[in-house]
Design an enzyme around this catalytic site. Sequence first.
Site, PDB file in Angstrom:
ATOM      1  N   GLU A   1      78.129  66.826  30.129  1.00 53.13           N
ATOM      2  CA  GLU A   1      77.020  67.780  30.160  1.00 53.13           C
ATOM      3  C   GLU A   1      76.404  68.062  28.804  1.00 53.13           C
ATOM      4  O   GLU A   1      75.302  68.617  28.719  1.00 53.13           O
ATOM      5  CB  GLU A   1      77.474  69.105  30.799  1.00 53.13           C
ATOM      6  CG  GLU A   1      78.451  69.933  29.986  1.00 53.13           C
ATOM      7  CD  GLU A   1      79.921  69.568  30.201  1.00 53.13           C
ATOM      8  OE1 GLU A   1      80.779  70.423  29.955  1.00 53.13           O
ATOM      9  OE2 GLU A   1      80.194  68.423  30.629  1.00 53.13           O
TER      10      GLU A   1
ATOM     11  N   CYS B   1      87.395  67.681  32.033  1.00 50.14           N
ATOM     12  CA  CYS B   1      88.352  68.177  31.045  1.00 50.14           C
ATOM     13  C   CYS B   1      89.475  68.986  31.709  1.00 50.14           C
ATOM     14  O   CYS B   1      90.353  68.414  32.328  1.00 50.14           O
ATOM     15  CB  CYS B   1      87.601  68.981  29.967  1.00 50.14           C
ATOM     16  SG  CYS B   1      88.556  69.209  28.443  1.00 50.14           S
ATOM     17  N   TYR B   2      89.452  70.306  31.604  1.00 50.68           N
ATOM     18  CA  TYR B   2      90.469  71.119  32.270  1.00 50.68           C
ATOM     19  C   TYR B   2      90.483  70.834  33.770  1.00 50.68           C
ATOM     20  O   TYR B   2      91.529  70.854  34.420  1.00 50.68           O
ATOM     21  CB  TYR B   2      90.188  72.595  32.005  1.00 50.68           C
ATOM     22  CG  TYR B   2      91.216  73.560  32.546  1.00 50.68           C
ATOM     23  CD1 TYR B   2      92.453  73.712  31.922  1.00 50.68           C
ATOM     24  CD2 TYR B   2      90.950  74.328  33.661  1.00 50.68           C
ATOM     25  CE1 TYR B   2      93.397  74.615  32.413  1.00 50.68           C
ATOM     26  CE2 TYR B   2      91.875  75.238  34.154  1.00 50.68           C
ATOM     27  CZ  TYR B   2      93.106  75.372  33.525  1.00 50.68           C
ATOM     28  OH  TYR B   2      94.037  76.267  34.019  1.00 50.68           O
TER      29      TYR B   2
ATOM     30  N   GLY C   1      87.702  74.366  30.492  1.00 53.25           N
ATOM     31  CA  GLY C   1      88.155  75.729  30.229  1.00 53.25           C
ATOM     32  C   GLY C   1      89.060  75.760  29.014  1.00 53.25           C
ATOM     33  O   GLY C   1      89.607  74.726  28.606  1.00 53.25           O
TER      34      GLY C   1
ATOM     35  N   LYS D   1      65.377  80.419  32.074  1.00 54.57           N
ATOM     36  CA  LYS D   1      64.037  80.811  31.653  1.00 54.57           C
ATOM     37  C   LYS D   1      63.005  79.704  31.845  1.00 54.57           C
ATOM     38  O   LYS D   1      61.898  79.949  32.337  1.00 54.57           O
ATOM     39  CB  LYS D   1      64.071  81.247  30.181  1.00 54.57           C
ATOM     40  CG  LYS D   1      62.718  81.562  29.581  1.00 54.57           C
ATOM     41  CD  LYS D   1      62.141  82.873  30.076  1.00 54.57           C
ATOM     42  CE  LYS D   1      62.814  84.048  29.375  1.00 54.57           C
ATOM     43  NZ  LYS D   1      62.141  85.326  29.706  1.00 54.57           N
TER      44      LYS D   1
ATOM     45  N   HIS E   1      83.132  65.496  28.095  1.00 48.68           N
ATOM     46  CA  HIS E   1      82.110  66.402  28.632  1.00 48.68           C
ATOM     47  C   HIS E   1      80.777  65.666  28.785  1.00 48.68           C
ATOM     48  O   HIS E   1      80.058  65.463  27.803  1.00 48.68           O
ATOM     49  CB  HIS E   1      81.936  67.607  27.706  1.00 48.68           C
ATOM     50  CG  HIS E   1      83.093  68.557  27.732  1.00 48.68           C
ATOM     51  ND1 HIS E   1      83.164  69.616  28.606  1.00 48.68           N
ATOM     52  CD2 HIS E   1      84.229  68.581  27.000  1.00 48.68           C
ATOM     53  CE1 HIS E   1      84.296  70.264  28.416  1.00 48.68           C
ATOM     54  NE2 HIS E   1      84.973  69.649  27.444  1.00 48.68           N
TER      55      HIS E   1
ATOM     56  N   SER F   1      57.533  94.603  33.506  1.00 48.32           N
ATOM     57  CA  SER F   1      57.428  94.790  32.062  1.00 48.32           C
ATOM     58  C   SER F   1      56.222  94.064  31.471  1.00 48.32           C
ATOM     59  O   SER F   1      55.808  94.351  30.360  1.00 48.32           O
ATOM     60  CB  SER F   1      58.692  94.274  31.371  1.00 48.32           C
ATOM     61  OG  SER F   1      58.755  92.857  31.451  1.00 48.32           O
ATOM     62  N   GLY F   2      55.685  93.107  32.220  1.00 50.55           N
ATOM     63  CA  GLY F   2      54.607  92.279  31.695  1.00 50.55           C
ATOM     64  C   GLY F   2      55.093  90.938  31.196  1.00 50.55           C
ATOM     65  O   GLY F   2      54.299  90.053  30.889  1.00 50.55           O
ATOM     66  N   GLY F   3      56.417  90.772  31.093  1.00 50.81           N
ATOM     67  CA  GLY F   3      56.984  89.493  30.696  1.00 50.81           C
ATOM     68  C   GLY F   3      56.982  88.510  31.848  1.00 50.81           C
ATOM     69  O   GLY F   3      56.739  88.867  33.005  1.00 50.81           O
ATOM     70  N   VAL F   4      57.279  87.255  31.549  1.00 52.16           N
ATOM     71  CA  VAL F   4      57.211  86.225  32.576  1.00 52.16           C
ATOM     72  C   VAL F   4      58.216  86.469  33.698  1.00 52.16           C
ATOM     73  O   VAL F   4      57.919  86.234  34.874  1.00 52.16           O
ATOM     74  CB  VAL F   4      57.398  84.816  31.956  1.00 52.16           C
ATOM     75  CG1 VAL F   4      58.767  84.673  31.299  1.00 52.16           C
ATOM     76  CG2 VAL F   4      57.201  83.732  33.005  1.00 52.16           C
ATOM     77  N   ASP F   5      59.411  86.973  33.366  1.00 53.90           N
ATOM     78  CA  ASP F   5      60.446  87.150  34.384  1.00 53.90           C
ATOM     79  C   ASP F   5      60.016  88.158  35.444  1.00 53.90           C
ATOM     80  O   ASP F   5      60.028  87.872  36.644  1.00 53.90           O
ATOM     81  CB  ASP F   5      61.763  87.601  33.744  1.00 53.90           C
ATOM     82  CG  ASP F   5      62.195  86.703  32.615  1.00 53.90           C
ATOM     83  OD1 ASP F   5      61.803  85.528  32.601  1.00 53.90           O
ATOM     84  OD2 ASP F   5      62.918  87.184  31.715  1.00 53.90           O
ATOM     85  N   SER F   6      59.655  89.362  35.017  1.00 52.14           N
ATOM     86  CA  SER F   6      59.276  90.392  35.981  1.00 52.14           C
ATOM     87  C   SER F   6      57.965  90.047  36.673  1.00 52.14           C
ATOM     88  O   SER F   6      57.764  90.379  37.845  1.00 52.14           O
ATOM     89  CB  SER F   6      59.179  91.761  35.306  1.00 52.14           C
ATOM     90  OG  SER F   6      58.142  91.799  34.346  1.00 52.14           O
TER      91      SER F   6
END
Length: 518
Positions: A174, A85-86, A58, A374, A172, A226-231
């Site tokens: 990560e 770290c923090y 942080g 995603k 870190h 919407s036609g996108g991969v998510d929806s």
Amino acid sequence: MGAGLSDTIAILDFGSQYTQLIARRVRELNVYCELIPHDATRDEIARLNPRGIILSGGPASVYDDGAPALPDFIFDLNVPILGICYGLHLLARALGGRVEKSTHREYGDATITVERADALFADLPASLQVWMSHGDQLTTLPPGFVSLAHSDTCPFAAIANPARKIYALQFHPEVAHTPRGVDILRHFLFDICACRGDWTPGAFIATTVAQIRARVGDGRVLCALSGGVDSTVAATLVGRAIGEQLVCVFVDHGLLREGEARAVIELFEHQNLEIVPVNAQARFLEKLRGIIDPEEKRKIIGAEFIRVFEETAESIARDKPIRFLAQGTLYPDVIESRAPERRAAARIKTHHNVGGLPEDLSFELIEPLRYLFKDEVRVVGVELGLPERVVYRQPFPGPGLAVRILGEVTQDRIEVLRAADAIVRAEIERANLARDVWQYFAVLTPLKTVGVMGDGRTYDNVVAVRAVTSSDGMTADWARLPYDVLARISSRIVNEVRGVNRVVYDVTSKPPGTIEWE
């Protein structure tokens, strides 16, 4: 939708710019995790039944007034803890160690020497390259702790109390700049927390479908499609859970790319999903009249989507009101919108499907992808058997071209951008680069410049081209497109799109920029 029966790691978020990367690395090891605000209650953390807890870094100092504090019940949960770290400073100070302001801030590459190779550093070299980013430094170990590693400038680069299974790192693990960081996290997850690594796409689908079915019962769900991969993945999951109780609504808000509305309708005619198309172009354009501020645009569009969904739900409700709204919200949407889950972090921008929702929302939300990135959604899409053209479709923001038109959105400006954007997409796809580039599009700027076309002077619009590479959308780098591709894009836009006489290429990474300009 969470982990179900999978092991879970709770990541307490203290506001680090790298916190989401911790989640990414844990997920990549097939262990489910969630970001939890640093001031979460005991019940909020306990509901996850975590196998372990990670304390993020942080920007604060443990000595700052109002600095995020360590929950006083954290040790009572009796699970392994890893402070980063923090997080190290919080643990050390709480357990009797001494943390002091460093004489100089350490930021960048460093080399640590491993003193004790057990636990976190098992099977790793004695000398490791790591990434440091800190202004405070541990100077006295807490009672019961031992030093695991040090650097030339940091006497306690890693510490542990093995008996209590408490570990902490000053660096870190990560980030990519710590090459063996994933191995360190793997040791924490599997050797210390005893996680099984069983969070897979198949397990996620089974758990999520069961959760949706239990929550919805015999109710009906309207899905924003919407036609996108998510929806599409969200709709497919909900459809698998409740079948004909689902109805999908596709809203044409007039801010779509060239040919998009027709393509989406044709696509879903073959997906066994009931779809109701709604043409709402005029109402969205009217709502956006005179609006310049991007945050206001996003909120207006988010609210208007909901109004359209409400009206549509009422018109098709028949004898049973539609109670639920499903949408393809992703984890990056939540993170960047500074939704309640990230109280320590700054809002980057409001996403129309998170912070842009109206307060008087009449639906209960179903967001099966809310804790996925995603690329994880794409893996789930493949597991569900969705066509490749859907799974790898280029991301497109819900507010559409409205956030790629800087300044007021008008019909004329939409048409200019739509034509320029179609050229960008066509040329990148023609060059067979579509799968190599995460996102590519045109932006209509509010700038006009002098040009010469034919024998005359012009004073027309500047279009920017944006193309980036990324794995999850949280960070991105500008794509090194071949010069001949850029040349064709520029030449075609200037020659084929009326009102444009200059094309520029955006070479900004994320951070410091965002992928979209607004």
